[in-house]
Motif scaffolding. Sequence first.
Motif, PDB file in Angstrom:
ATOM      1  N   THR A 171       0.845  -1.248  -0.032  1.00 28.38           N
ATOM      2  CA  THR A 171       0.099   0.081  -0.019  1.00 28.38           C
ATOM      3  C   THR A 171       0.570   1.263   0.148  1.00 28.38           C
ATOM      4  N   VAL A 172       0.399   2.065  -0.569  1.00 30.44           N
ATOM      5  CA  VAL A 172       1.024   3.643  -0.599  1.00 30.44           C
ATOM      6  C   VAL A 172       0.113   4.745   0.119  1.00 30.44           C
ATOM      7  N   THR A 173       0.876   5.604   0.800  1.00 30.05           N
ATOM      8  CA  THR A 173       0.013   6.462   1.267  1.00 30.05           C
ATOM      9  C   THR A 173      -0.565   7.455   0.383  1.00 30.05           C
ATOM     10  N   VAL A 174      -1.949   7.908   0.390  1.00 29.19           N
ATOM     11  CA  VAL A 174      -2.201   9.138  -0.882  1.00 29.19           C
ATOM     12  C   VAL A 174      -2.936  10.081  -0.072  1.00 29.19           C
ATOM     13  N   ALA A 175      -3.179  10.238   1.162  1.00 27.65           N
ATOM     14  CA  ALA A 175      -3.867  11.539   1.719  1.00 27.65           C
ATOM     15  C   ALA A 175      -3.798  11.216   3.412  1.00 27.65           C
ATOM     16  N   ILE A 176      -3.599  12.322   3.900  1.00 25.11           N
ATOM     17  CA  ILE A 176      -3.420  12.494   5.379  1.00 25.11           C
ATOM     18  C   ILE A 176      -4.521  13.700   5.648  1.00 25.11           C
ATOM     19  N   GLU A 177      -5.573  13.401   6.366  1.00 28.91           N
ATOM     20  CA  GLU A 177      -6.344  14.594   6.830  1.00 28.91           C
ATOM     21  C   GLU A 177      -6.509  14.502   8.237  1.00 28.91           C
ATOM     22  N   ALA A 178      -7.022  15.758   8.770  1.00 29.40           N
ATOM     23  CA  ALA A 178      -7.419  15.784  10.027  1.00 29.40           C
ATOM     24  C   ALA A 178      -6.456  15.599  11.339  1.00 29.40           C
ATOM     25  N   MET A 179      -5.317  16.056  11.014  1.00 30.03           N
ATOM     26  CA  MET A 179      -4.278  15.764  11.971  1.00 30.03           C
ATOM     27  C   MET A 179      -4.508  16.592  13.130  1.00 30.03           C
ATOM     28  N   ASN A 180      -4.372  16.209  14.132  1.00 30.89           N
ATOM     29  CA  ASN A 180      -4.505  16.984  15.313  1.00 30.89           C
ATOM     30  C   ASN A 180      -3.262  16.733  16.200  1.00 30.89           C
ATOM     31  N   PHE A 181      -2.700  17.437  16.455  1.00 30.16           N
ATOM     32  CA  PHE A 181      -1.302  17.492  17.239  1.00 30.16           C
ATOM     33  C   PHE A 181      -1.877  18.107  18.611  1.00 30.16           C
ATOM     34  N   ARG A 182      -2.273  17.195  19.604  1.00 24.07           N
ATOM     35  CA  ARG A 182      -2.995  17.641  20.811  1.00 24.07           C
ATOM     36  C   ARG A 182      -1.846  18.027  22.101  1.00 24.07           C
ATOM     37  N   LYS A 183      -1.022  17.196  22.052  1.00 21.03           N
ATOM     38  CA  LYS A 183       0.125  17.416  23.309  1.00 21.03           C
ATOM     39  C   LYS A 183       1.480  17.078  22.628  1.00 21.03           C
ATOM     40  N   GLN A 205      -4.775  -1.621  -7.319  1.00 16.74           N
ATOM     41  CA  GLN A 205      -5.519  -2.748  -7.590  1.00 16.74           C
ATOM     42  C   GLN A 205      -6.535  -2.699  -6.421  1.00 16.74           C
ATOM     43  N   ALA A 206      -7.505  -3.688  -6.763  1.00 14.22           N
ATOM     44  CA  ALA A 206      -8.752  -3.753  -5.904  1.00 14.22           C
ATOM     45  C   ALA A 206      -8.213  -4.301  -4.500  1.00 14.22           C
ATOM     46  N   VAL A 207      -9.003  -3.796  -3.480  1.00 14.69           N
ATOM     47  CA  VAL A 207      -8.567  -4.607  -2.191  1.00 14.69           C
ATOM     48  C   VAL A 207      -9.360  -5.745  -2.008  1.00 14.69           C
ATOM     49  N   GLN A 208      -8.720  -6.651  -1.704  1.00 15.99           N
ATOM     50  CA  GLN A 208      -9.039  -8.071  -1.532  1.00 15.99           C
ATOM     51  C   GLN A 208     -10.144  -8.189  -0.472  1.00 15.99           C
ATOM     52  N   ARG A 209     -11.167  -8.671  -0.761  1.00 21.31           N
ATOM     53  CA  ARG A 209     -12.003  -8.556   0.468  1.00 21.31           C
ATOM     54  C   ARG A 209     -12.635 -10.162   0.751  1.00 21.31           C
ATOM     55  N   GLY A 210     -13.211 -10.108   1.751  1.00 17.72           N
ATOM     56  CA  GLY A 210     -13.677 -11.625   2.241  1.00 17.72           C
ATOM     57  C   GLY A 210     -12.994 -12.201   3.475  1.00 17.72           C
ATOM     58  N   ASP A 211     -11.769 -12.219   3.239  1.00 15.37           N
ATOM     59  CA  ASP A 211     -10.767 -12.841   4.254  1.00 15.37           C
ATOM     60  C   ASP A 211     -10.662 -11.877   5.526  1.00 15.37           C
ATOM     61  N   PRO A 212     -10.584 -12.215   6.782  1.00 12.58           N
ATOM     62  CA  PRO A 212     -10.337 -11.358   7.498  1.00 12.58           C
ATOM     63  C   PRO A 212      -8.664 -11.027   7.717  1.00 12.58           C
ATOM     64  N   PRO A 213      -8.308  -9.777   8.101  1.00 11.42           N
ATOM     65  CA  PRO A 213      -6.869  -9.520   8.089  1.00 11.42           C
ATOM     66  C   PRO A 213      -6.012 -10.691   8.863  1.00 11.42           C
ATOM     67  N   ILE A 214      -4.700 -10.525   8.598  1.00 10.88           N
ATOM     68  CA  ILE A 214      -3.774 -11.381   9.181  1.00 10.88           C
ATOM     69  C   ILE A 214      -3.456 -10.684  10.290  1.00 10.88           C
ATOM     70  N   PRO A 215      -3.518 -11.395  11.659  1.00 13.16           N
ATOM     71  CA  PRO A 215      -3.003 -10.741  12.933  1.00 13.16           C
ATOM     72  C   PRO A 215      -1.462 -10.264  12.729  1.00 13.16           C
ATOM     73  N   ARG A 248     -12.911   2.968   6.513  1.00 17.98           N
ATOM     74  CA  ARG A 248     -13.497   2.482   5.255  1.00 17.98           C
ATOM     75  C   ARG A 248     -12.534   1.964   4.350  1.00 17.98           C
ATOM     76  N   ILE A 249     -13.093   0.993   3.689  1.00 24.46           N
ATOM     77  CA  ILE A 249     -12.645   0.366   2.740  1.00 24.46           C
ATOM     78  C   ILE A 249     -13.308   0.533   1.218  1.00 24.46           C
ATOM     79  N   GLY A 250     -12.589   1.287   0.231  1.00 21.95           N
ATOM     80  CA  GLY A 250     -13.050   1.414  -0.910  1.00 21.95           C
ATOM     81  C   GLY A 250     -12.518   0.456  -1.835  1.00 21.95           C
ATOM     82  N   LYS A 251     -12.759   0.709  -3.381  1.00 25.74           N
ATOM     83  CA  LYS A 251     -12.477  -0.180  -4.136  1.00 25.74           C
ATOM     84  C   LYS A 251     -10.800  -0.586  -4.292  1.00 25.74           C
ATOM     85  N   THR A 252     -10.175   0.441  -4.236  1.00 32.05           N
ATOM     86  CA  THR A 252      -8.552   0.428  -4.063  1.00 32.05           C
ATOM     87  C   THR A 252      -7.833   1.017  -2.865  1.00 32.05           C
ATOM     88  N   SER A 253      -8.693   1.822  -2.050  1.00 31.73           N
ATOM     89  CA  SER A 253      -8.391   2.624  -0.809  1.00 31.73           C
ATOM     90  C   SER A 253      -8.791   1.868   0.457  1.00 31.73           C
TER      91      SER A 253
END
Length: 144
Positions: A63-75, A133-143, A91-96
Motif C-alpha cells: 500500500t502507499v499513502t495518498v492522503a493525510i487529513e484531520a491531523m490533530n497535534f494535541r500534546k 489494484q482492488a482491495v481483496q475482500r472476504g478474508d479477515p486481516p492477518i493478525p 472505510r474500505i473503498g475499491k482500491t483504498s
Amino acid sequence: MTDSQAVHAPPIAETEPCGDLCIRTLAMPADTNQNGDIFGGWLLSQMDVGGGVFASKIAKSRTVTVAIEAMNFRKPVYVGDLVSVHANLVRIGKTSITVHLEAWVLRRKEMQSILVTDGNFTYVAIDEEGHPQAVQRGDPPIPA
C-alpha cells in the motif's frame, strides 16, 4: 505550547488506546525540534509507518499513502516517551483503505497513556508494478 492553548483539536473521550497496536518506539534526542520537543514530522512518519502496516494487512498487498487529513497535534512528545500507534479501520473503498490513527505516549513515571496525536490516513493498494489494484475482500486481516 501549553495544554490550554491546544483548543483547536476536538476533544476525545477515550482515556486509553483502542484499536490495533501497529508500532511502538522510543522518542530519542535525535528526533527533536529546535525547542527540544519531538519533531511533529517524526511523529507523523511513525504514524504513517504504523498505518501502512495496518492497511497492508487488510489489503494483503503493498500500500502507499495518498492522503493525510484531520491531523490533530494535541500534546507534545518528549524525549524518552514510549510512543504507540493504534489503528482503527474507517472505510474500505475499491482500491483504498482509510485508517484512523492515534499516537499515545507513556511518559516516565506515569501510569496512564496520553493521546498526543490522531488523524485519518488513506492508503491505496498497489500491485508489483505500482499500479492501483482492488482491495481483496472476504478474508479477515492477518493478525500481527
